[in-house]
Design a protein around this motif. Structure first.
Motif, PDB file in Angstrom:
ATOM      1  N   GLN A   1      48.065   6.035 -14.172  1.00 55.59           N
ATOM      2  CA  GLN A   1      47.545   6.528 -12.892  1.00 55.59           C
ATOM      3  C   GLN A   1      48.722   6.918 -12.010  1.00 55.59           C
ATOM      4  N   VAL A   2      48.639   8.086 -11.427  1.00 53.32           N
ATOM      5  CA  VAL A   2      49.714   8.589 -10.575  1.00 53.32           C
ATOM      6  C   VAL A   2      49.340   8.407  -9.117  1.00 53.32           C
ATOM      7  N   GLN A   3      50.247   7.841  -8.374  1.00 55.99           N
ATOM      8  CA  GLN A   3      50.055   7.720  -6.926  1.00 55.99           C
ATOM      9  C   GLN A   3      51.297   8.200  -6.217  1.00 55.99           C
ATOM     10  N   LEU A   4      51.091   8.942  -5.146  1.00 52.19           N
ATOM     11  CA  LEU A   4      52.180   9.419  -4.309  1.00 52.19           C
ATOM     12  C   LEU A   4      51.892   8.984  -2.879  1.00 52.19           C
ATOM     13  N   VAL A   5      52.850   8.325  -2.270  1.00 56.32           N
ATOM     14  CA  VAL A   5      52.660   7.819  -0.911  1.00 56.32           C
ATOM     15  C   VAL A   5      53.815   8.292  -0.045  1.00 56.32           C
ATOM     16  N   GLU A   6      53.481   9.107   0.974  1.00 59.16           N
ATOM     17  CA  GLU A   6      54.518   9.629   1.874  1.00 59.16           C
ATOM     18  C   GLU A   6      54.676   8.725   3.089  1.00 59.16           C
ATOM     19  N   SER A   7      55.849   8.815   3.679  1.00 57.83           N
ATOM     20  CA  SER A   7      56.104   8.141   4.951  1.00 57.83           C
ATOM     21  C   SER A   7      57.226   8.877   5.663  1.00 57.83           C
ATOM     22  N   GLY A   8      57.365   8.605   6.959  1.00 55.13           N
ATOM     23  CA  GLY A   8      58.505   9.129   7.680  1.00 55.13           C
ATOM     24  C   GLY A   8      58.227  10.255   8.648  1.00 55.13           C
TER      25      GLY A   8
END
Length: 122
Positions: A1-8
C-alpha cells in the motif's frame, strides 16, 4: 500500500521561503518516480518538479532557479525547498508518485498526497 503525506505548507510574504516534505511508504519511493505538483483555484494541476528513477530533476520553467526538489533515501522522503516565493506560487501543493510513469502530466501519476496549501502575499 502506498501512502504519501505532505507537510510544511503555510503563509509567507513575497520573497519568503518554505520547505515542503513528503513522507512515502511502500515500495514506491525506491521503485518509482516522484514529483511535486500544484493547483491554484480555477486552474489545472501543473507540474512543479519531477524526480526520475535516476535522480534527475525536471522543473517547470516558472520555478527554475527558485525551487529545489530533493530526496532523502534514509527517510523515504521527498522535499521541495521554495525560495523567492511570489504571489503566483499560491496554490495547493501535492506530492505524487507512480511506479511506471515519470512524465510531466499529472494524469499519469496514480498516487497522491492530501495536499498542503501555500499562500504568498504581496
Amino acid at each position: 500500500q502506498v501512502q504519501l503525506v505532505e507537510s510544511g505548507g503555510g503563509s509567507v510574504q513575497f520573497g519568503g521561503s518554505l520547505r515542503l516534505s513528503c513522507a512515502a511508504s511502500g515500495d514506491i519511493y525506491s521503485r518509482g518516480c516522484m514529483g511535486w505538483f500544484r493547483q491554484a483555484p480555477g486552474k489545472e494541476r501543473e507540474r512543479v518538479a519531477v524526480i526520475d528513477r535516476g535522480g534527475k530533476v525536471r522543473y517547470a520553467d516558472s520555478v527554475k532557479g527558485r525551487f529545489t526538489a530533493s530526496k532523502e533515501n534514509a527517510k523515504n522522503a521527498l522535499y521541495l525547498q521554495m525560495n523567492s516565493l511570489k504571489p503566483e506560487d499560491t496554490a495547493a501543493y501535492y506530492c505524487a508518485a507512480d511506479r511506471y510513469y515519470c512524465g510531466d502530466n499529472y494524469r499519469g501519476y496514480n498516487y497522491w498526497g492530501q495536499g498542503t496549501q501555500v499562500t504568498v502575499s504581496s
